[in-house]
Design a protein around this motif. Structure first.
Motif, PDB file in Angstrom:
ATOM      1  N   ASP A   1       8.869  -4.688  -3.358  1.00 40.38           N
ATOM      2  CA  ASP A   1       9.426  -5.857  -4.052  1.00 40.38           C
ATOM      3  C   ASP A   1       8.626  -7.101  -3.652  1.00 40.38           C
ATOM      4  OD1 ASP A   1      11.037  -7.930  -5.002  1.00 40.38           O
ATOM      5  OD2 ASP A   1      12.916  -6.986  -4.377  1.00 40.38           O
ATOM      6  N   ARG A   2       8.064  -7.812  -4.651  1.00 41.31           N
ATOM      7  CA  ARG A   2       7.353  -9.066  -4.377  1.00 41.31           C
ATOM      8  C   ARG A   2       7.983 -10.218  -5.160  1.00 41.31           C
ATOM      9  NH1 ARG A   2       1.173  -7.877  -5.412  1.00 41.31           N
ATOM     10  NH2 ARG A   2       1.084 -10.156  -5.289  1.00 41.31           N
ATOM     11  N   SER A   3       9.305 -10.138  -5.367  1.00 42.52           N
ATOM     12  CA  SER A   3      10.007 -11.216  -6.068  1.00 42.52           C
ATOM     13  C   SER A   3      10.135 -12.429  -5.150  1.00 42.52           C
ATOM     14  CB  SER A   3      11.394 -10.741  -6.508  1.00 42.52           C
ATOM     15  OG  SER A   3      12.159 -10.376  -5.383  1.00 42.52           O
ATOM     16  N   GLY A   4      10.488 -13.576  -5.723  1.00 43.36           N
ATOM     17  CA  GLY A   4      10.568 -14.827  -4.969  1.00 43.36           C
ATOM     18  C   GLY A   4      11.487 -14.762  -3.770  1.00 43.36           C
ATOM     19  N   SER A   5      12.588 -14.002  -3.880  1.00 45.71           N
ATOM     20  CA  SER A   5      13.565 -13.954  -2.786  1.00 45.71           C
ATOM     21  C   SER A   5      13.037 -13.215  -1.556  1.00 45.71           C
ATOM     22  CB  SER A   5      14.859 -13.287  -3.262  1.00 45.71           C
ATOM     23  OG  SER A   5      14.577 -12.050  -3.878  1.00 45.71           O
TER      24      SER A   5
ATOM     25  N   TYR B   1      -6.196  10.454   0.786  1.00 44.69           N
ATOM     26  CA  TYR B   1      -6.186   9.607   1.985  1.00 44.69           C
ATOM     27  C   TYR B   1      -7.490   9.817   2.745  1.00 44.69           C
ATOM     28  CZ  TYR B   1      -4.306   7.716   6.411  1.00 44.69           C
ATOM     29  OH  TYR B   1      -4.077   6.987   7.550  1.00 44.69           O
ATOM     30  N   SER B   2      -8.278   8.766   2.877  1.00 41.10           N
ATOM     31  CA  SER B   2      -9.553   8.828   3.594  1.00 41.10           C
ATOM     32  C   SER B   2      -9.794   7.464   4.218  1.00 41.10           C
ATOM     33  CB  SER B   2     -10.692   9.153   2.626  1.00 41.10           C
ATOM     34  OG  SER B   2     -10.864   8.061   1.720  1.00 41.10           O
ATOM     35  N   GLU B   3     -10.844   7.357   5.033  1.00 45.40           N
ATOM     36  CA  GLU B   3     -11.155   6.069   5.664  1.00 45.40           C
ATOM     37  C   GLU B   3     -11.406   4.993   4.600  1.00 45.40           C
ATOM     38  OE1 GLU B   3     -11.228   3.305   8.330  1.00 45.40           O
ATOM     39  OE2 GLU B   3     -10.755   5.375   8.827  1.00 45.40           O
ATOM     40  N   LYS B   4     -12.106   5.377   3.525  1.00 42.24           N
ATOM     41  CA  LYS B   4     -12.449   4.412   2.468  1.00 42.24           C
ATOM     42  C   LYS B   4     -11.196   3.918   1.738  1.00 42.24           C
ATOM     43  CE  LYS B   4     -15.476   3.979  -1.611  1.00 42.24           C
ATOM     44  NZ  LYS B   4     -14.474   3.723  -2.641  1.00 42.24           N
ATOM     45  N   THR B   5     -10.330   4.857   1.305  1.00 40.86           N
ATOM     46  CA  THR B   5      -9.133   4.436   0.553  1.00 40.86           C
ATOM     47  C   THR B   5      -8.138   3.717   1.463  1.00 40.86           C
ATOM     48  OG1 THR B   5      -8.164   6.656   0.873  1.00 40.86           O
ATOM     49  CG2 THR B   5      -9.303   6.242  -1.219  1.00 40.86           C
ATOM     50  N   LEU B   6      -8.075   4.122   2.750  1.00 44.19           N
ATOM     51  CA  LEU B   6      -7.178   3.449   3.696  1.00 44.19           C
ATOM     52  C   LEU B   6      -7.605   1.994   3.880  1.00 44.19           C
ATOM     53  CD1 LEU B   6      -4.926   3.382   5.857  1.00 44.19           C
ATOM     54  CD2 LEU B   6      -6.602   4.231   7.503  1.00 44.19           C
ATOM     55  N   GLU B   7      -8.901   1.772   4.104  1.00 42.75           N
ATOM     56  CA  GLU B   7      -9.405   0.397   4.308  1.00 42.75           C
ATOM     57  C   GLU B   7      -9.109  -0.480   3.104  1.00 42.75           C
ATOM     58  OE1 GLU B   7     -13.454  -0.175   5.509  1.00 42.75           O
ATOM     59  OE2 GLU B   7     -13.216   1.066   7.296  1.00 42.75           O
ATOM     60  N   GLU B   8      -9.340   0.068   1.919  1.00 46.87           N
ATOM     61  CA  GLU B   8      -9.098  -0.703   0.682  1.00 46.87           C
ATOM     62  C   GLU B   8      -7.609  -1.062   0.560  1.00 46.87           C
ATOM     63  OE1 GLU B   8      -9.766  -0.244  -4.141  1.00 46.87           O
ATOM     64  OE2 GLU B   8     -10.817   1.134  -2.792  1.00 46.87           O
ATOM     65  N   ALA B   9      -6.736  -0.094   0.867  1.00 47.47           N
ATOM     66  CA  ALA B   9      -5.285  -0.329   0.748  1.00 47.47           C
ATOM     67  C   ALA B   9      -4.813  -1.367   1.770  1.00 47.47           C
ATOM     68  CB  ALA B   9      -4.529   0.985   0.937  1.00 47.47           C
TER      69      ALA B   9
ATOM     70  N   VAL C   1      -2.888  -4.854   0.987  1.00 49.51           N
ATOM     71  CA  VAL C   1      -1.535  -5.094   1.526  1.00 49.51           C
ATOM     72  C   VAL C   1      -1.497  -6.437   2.255  1.00 49.51           C
ATOM     73  CG1 VAL C   1       0.134  -4.344   3.289  1.00 49.51           C
ATOM     74  CG2 VAL C   1      -0.792  -2.691   1.669  1.00 49.51           C
ATOM     75  N   GLU C   2      -2.548  -6.734   3.032  1.00 45.96           N
ATOM     76  CA  GLU C   2      -2.580  -7.998   3.787  1.00 45.96           C
ATOM     77  C   GLU C   2      -2.554  -9.218   2.871  1.00 45.96           C
ATOM     78  OE1 GLU C   2      -6.010  -7.484   6.254  1.00 45.96           O
ATOM     79  OE2 GLU C   2      -4.873  -6.443   7.821  1.00 45.96           O
ATOM     80  N   GLU C   3      -2.995  -9.046   1.620  1.00 52.27           N
ATOM     81  CA  GLU C   3      -3.044 -10.171   0.673  1.00 52.27           C
ATOM     82  C   GLU C   3      -1.739 -10.333  -0.116  1.00 52.27           C
ATOM     83  OE1 GLU C   3      -6.348  -9.013  -1.717  1.00 52.27           O
ATOM     84  OE2 GLU C   3      -7.851  -9.503  -0.174  1.00 52.27           O
ATOM     85  N   MET C   4      -0.804  -9.377   0.023  1.00 52.85           N
ATOM     86  CA  MET C   4       0.405  -9.403  -0.807  1.00 52.85           C
ATOM     87  C   MET C   4       1.341 -10.547  -0.410  1.00 52.85           C
ATOM     88  SD  MET C   4       1.422  -5.420  -1.361  1.00 52.85           S
ATOM     89  CE  MET C   4       0.449  -4.380  -2.434  1.00 52.85           C
ATOM     90  N   THR C   5       1.817 -11.299  -1.406  1.00 55.63           N
ATOM     91  CA  THR C   5       2.801 -12.357  -1.169  1.00 55.63           C
ATOM     92  C   THR C   5       3.944 -12.204  -2.169  1.00 55.63           C
ATOM     93  OG1 THR C   5       1.630 -13.846  -2.652  1.00 55.63           O
ATOM     94  CG2 THR C   5       1.061 -13.981  -0.319  1.00 55.63           C
ATOM     95  N   ASP C   6       4.955 -13.061  -2.014  1.00 52.92           N
ATOM     96  CA  ASP C   6       6.141 -13.009  -2.878  1.00 52.92           C
ATOM     97  C   ASP C   6       5.882 -13.843  -4.134  1.00 52.92           C
ATOM     98  OD1 ASP C   6       7.684 -15.921  -1.997  1.00 52.92           O
ATOM     99  OD2 ASP C   6       6.159 -15.050  -0.691  1.00 52.92           O
TER     100      ASP C   6
END
Length: 774
Positions: A285-289, A342-350, A354-359
């Protein structure tokens, strides 16, 4: 802001004066009696409307009102009939009360208190029964919802959203008193709460009965959550409850009903071989709340806690599995076009995404991303596991749960309700219909241990071909009221309700056997029980059984509306009226036919406000600024938040509502170390690892035994650090540590004991190599 607690611009007073709640817990089941005291201090007759939350699986079974010395007990009737009777009573000047369940979500109720004369008081008594959910640490969770967050209305959906007026807790004009009595066949070891409690008082020497109550001065500013712990919690039990004497034999209320609490145990050999396969889909969930703080300390927001949790989950996934991450608000996004290996490449990309995700995605429209996930073909031999993280502010709950149910054959769904006011109907419904497990993260709970427990469940082998066999004395037959068991996890409770028809002796015994296939091997668990009814249980088990059957019928697919209204609706109404238990097709109606003089004067309607959390103020201020003098949410909070996001800075919001701005704390050392682990389970010997261990690169390099390679040394150091300094958070890192140990074993490194000794010397600790798992 001071106007917020008052409904109209004229600041007329609110008639709800106090709420008293008495809780009785018997083993796994709770009976809750709430008394709402009203007073009309105005000079005209009043109609008060109170919208409030209840647990999603609660069975409301009694509703009565006392006006002066007159007591009126409500009856359950078909909803439209009850509404007409209520309107007729008001138009003829009689007092009337109407209690009805929301058609969109079974955890929202509306209580209408009609024609309270000037100066008159009314006391309304509401009783419901509910099952208590088992938590990760075996505690039974009871929640008295205090907060009903504005539910988000999806675009293009029909039906009006429930309108809720929320006010700051300090301005809630009514008080709450809360007391609980706990009894069980097993001793009560402790009772904990997110609110201050008076000390637990034991009623008997065996400590199987105890009482507890809220400490004085409690503000009704959050859900009241109790966690109840019993000794030997995993014992299967059976309770047989006698039927109602006045009810017809052969009917649900006339026959005995049994409630079974089953805890299937898996063979140790199966549990030690955790599966290394699966398609793991995470829906966030990335809604405002999601920007609201977690708990009262304000150190983390819901979205930042969810990001940290996703990092742990990603690092703990087994090599050879597949995964993808979806996020949603008014729209939805996914990291990969389809689930990737699941691999080193796909893990790094994910991890980077994720670190960039905001509400920043607006409302809470969960239906469309779910449809997209289910439209993707399943990957052969990779069982699909769906993890849903949301603060649960949706109002098309039944539609969402129905979609999960339709796709229950292709996946398991694990759900997480984040923060106060998350819809229990949504969170529990997703897990129940998706064959998974539900968790609630409230107050100052850490999200990570609860989510990692669910990952352990997801990594357990899927149980197939589940059947329940009954062996009963001759002349006794069984009608199962619960839907079929669709999932079994090691140590997780399954509740089964069944109606027993026919005569048996007091000494008669019954037996129930749960059979299933586990990792290709047939398994079974058995429970023998006495058919003698337990004493003094009221009709709690019958009502919960009736509620379970009502819920199953309501969930039955009925694409043909006429057929649904005819067949299923008729069955639900009959069962609801017979058992006196609420449903979406019925309502409780009470009319005071005894008051001789009709009430004079025009009727004034008042909506009763609900308390809100301080963290919710920001969005609600926005709504106030948009809607001028209207204090009822005519549009969703998330939309209000979106529209006025640019009007005020974070600092200005905080000053306006007296909430401190959230400064991001320095990163948790555990998460810092976890973020450095590679997909196969190892760590690299680099400056970032040295910093996470609290050492310099030179210290780490200099103490490395010459025979060991860098990655083996780095991984041994990380494991020692986890066991030495973060043992209290073991449930969070245990799976990724197991992955690290597997990787180390595959390296066949010699002299492991010497390396562990060298690592202990460097880090200043004394961890044994067998403790680490080597």
């Amino acid at each position: 802001m001071n106007c917020c607690g008052l409904i109209t611009v004229q600041k007329e007073p609110v008639p709800l004066k106090s709420i008293e709640v008495e809780l009785e817990v018997r083993d796994h089941v709770a009976t809750v009696v709430s008394t709402l005291n009203y007073e009309n201090k105005e000079d005209k007759p009043l109609e008060a409307v109170f919208v409030f939350p209840l647990p999603g699986d609660a069975a409301v079974c009694h509703f009565s009102a006392k006006i002066g010395q007159t007591q009126i007990v409500a009856e359950v009737k078909e909803k439209q009939e009850a509404r007409e009777e209520y309107d007729d009573a008001l138009s003829s000047g009689q007092q009337a009360f109407l209690l009805e369940e929301s058609e969109q979500s079974p955890d929202i109720f509306t209580l209408s208190v009609g024609s309270l004369p000037p100066g008159e008081s009314a006391s309304i008594r509401l009783e419901y029964v509910t099952e208590l959910a088992v938590q990760a640490d075996d505690g039974l969770r009871f929640c008295l919802p205090a907060v009903l967050n504005p539910r988000y209305q999806p675009q293009d959906s029909e039906g009006a959203s429930v309108q809720v007026t929320s006010v700051p807790a300090s301005l809630v004009p009514y008080s709450l008193s809360f007391s609980a009595r706990v009894s069980s066949p097993r001793p009560v070891s402790k009772v904990e709460s997110n609110c201050s409690l008076d000390p637990l008082q034991y009623v008997n020497t065996e400590q199987t009965q105890a009482t507890v109550k809220l400490a004085a001065g409690h503000k009704f500013d959050r859900d009241v959550e109790l966690l109840i712990y019993y000794k030997d919690a995993h014992q299967p039990t059976a309770v047989v409850e006698a039927g109602q004497v006045s009810a017809k034999p052969g009917s649900l209320m006339g026959d005995p009903v049994v409630m079974l609490s089953l805890y299937p145990e898996f063979p140790q050999s199966v549990m030690s071989s955790v599966t290394s396969r699966g398609e793991f889909v995470f829906l966030l969930d990335r809604s405002g709340s999601m920007d609201f703080p977690m708990g009262n300390n304000g150190h983390q927001t819901r979205i930042s806690s969810a990001r940290d949790t996703l990092l742990l989950l990603l690092k703990s996934l087994p090599m050879g599995s597949y995964f993808n991450i979806y996020s949603f608000g008014s729209t939805y996004e996914h990291i990969f076009p389809k689930s990737m290996e699941y691999s080193e490449k796909t893990l790094e990309e994910a991890v980077k995404k994720v670190e960039e995700m905001t509400d920043d995605l607006g409302g809470t429209e969960i239906l469309e991303p779910l449809k997209h996930i289910y439209s993707q073909p399943c990957i052969p031999n990779q069982p699909r596991q769906l993890f849903v993280f949301t603060d649960g502010e949706v109002c098309n709950t039944k539609e969402v749960i129905n979609l999960v149910k339709k796709n229950s054959g292709s996946h398991r769904c694990f759900s997480f309700g984040i923060g106060e006011g998350a819809s229990s109907a949504l969170i529990n419904g997703l897990a129940k219909e998706g064959g998974g497990h539900a968790q609630f993260i409230t107050g100052n709970d850490r999200m990570q241990p609860k989510v990692m427990q669910s990952l352990r469940f997801a990594l357990q082998p899927a149980v197939e071909d589940i059947s329940v066999m009954w062996d009963l004395p001759k002349g006794v037959s069984v009608t199962v009221l619960s839907p079929p068991i669709t999932s079994i996890f090691q140590g997780q409770r399954s509740l089964v309700y069944a109606q027993l028809t026919g005569e048996s002796s007091e000494a008669a015994q019954g037996c129930v056997t749960v059979k299933y296939s586990l990792a290709g091997h047939p398994s079974q668990n058995q429970l023998n029980f006495s058919l003698k009814p337990a004493e003094d249980t009221g009709l709690t088990v019958h009502r919960l059984g009736a509620r379970t059957l009502i819920r199953s019928l309501e969930m039955e697919e009925g694409d043909d509306e006429e057929q649904q209204d005819g067949g299923v609706k008729k069955k639900v109404v009959e069962l609801s009226v017979q058992s006196g238990v609420s449903s979406s097709y019925t309502a409780f109606i009470a009319v005071n036919k005894g008051n001789s003089e009709p009430i004079e004067g025009p009727l004034v309607r008042r909506d009763i406000p609900l308390p809100m959390l301080s963290g919710m103020m920001r969005a609600q201020c926005c709504a106030l600024s948009i809607q001028c003098n209207s204090f009822v949410f005519d549009e969703p909070a998330d939309d209000a938040f979106e529209e006025s996001e640019e009007m005020l800075s974070d600092k200005e919001y905080a000053e306006m509502v007296d909430v401190p701005t959230i400064n991001q704390p320095p990163r948790d050392p555990l998460l810092q170390l976890v973020s450095l682990q590679k997909a196969p389970g190892c760590w690299l010997l680099d400056p970032a690892l040295a910093a996470a261990l609290g050492k310099t690169s030179e210290e780490v390099e200099k103490t490395k035994p010459s025979a060991v390679n860098q990655e083996v040394w780095a991984t041994i150091l990380a494991l020692i650090w986890l066991h030495a300094f973060k043992i209290d958070a073991k449930e969070e890192w245990e799976l990724l540590a197991m992955k690290a140990v597997s990787w180390l074993r595959a390296q066949n490194a010699p002299c492991v004991a010497d390396y562990v000794e060298a690592g202990n010397a460097l880090l200043g600790c004394k961890v044994q190599k067998d403790v680490v798992g080597l």
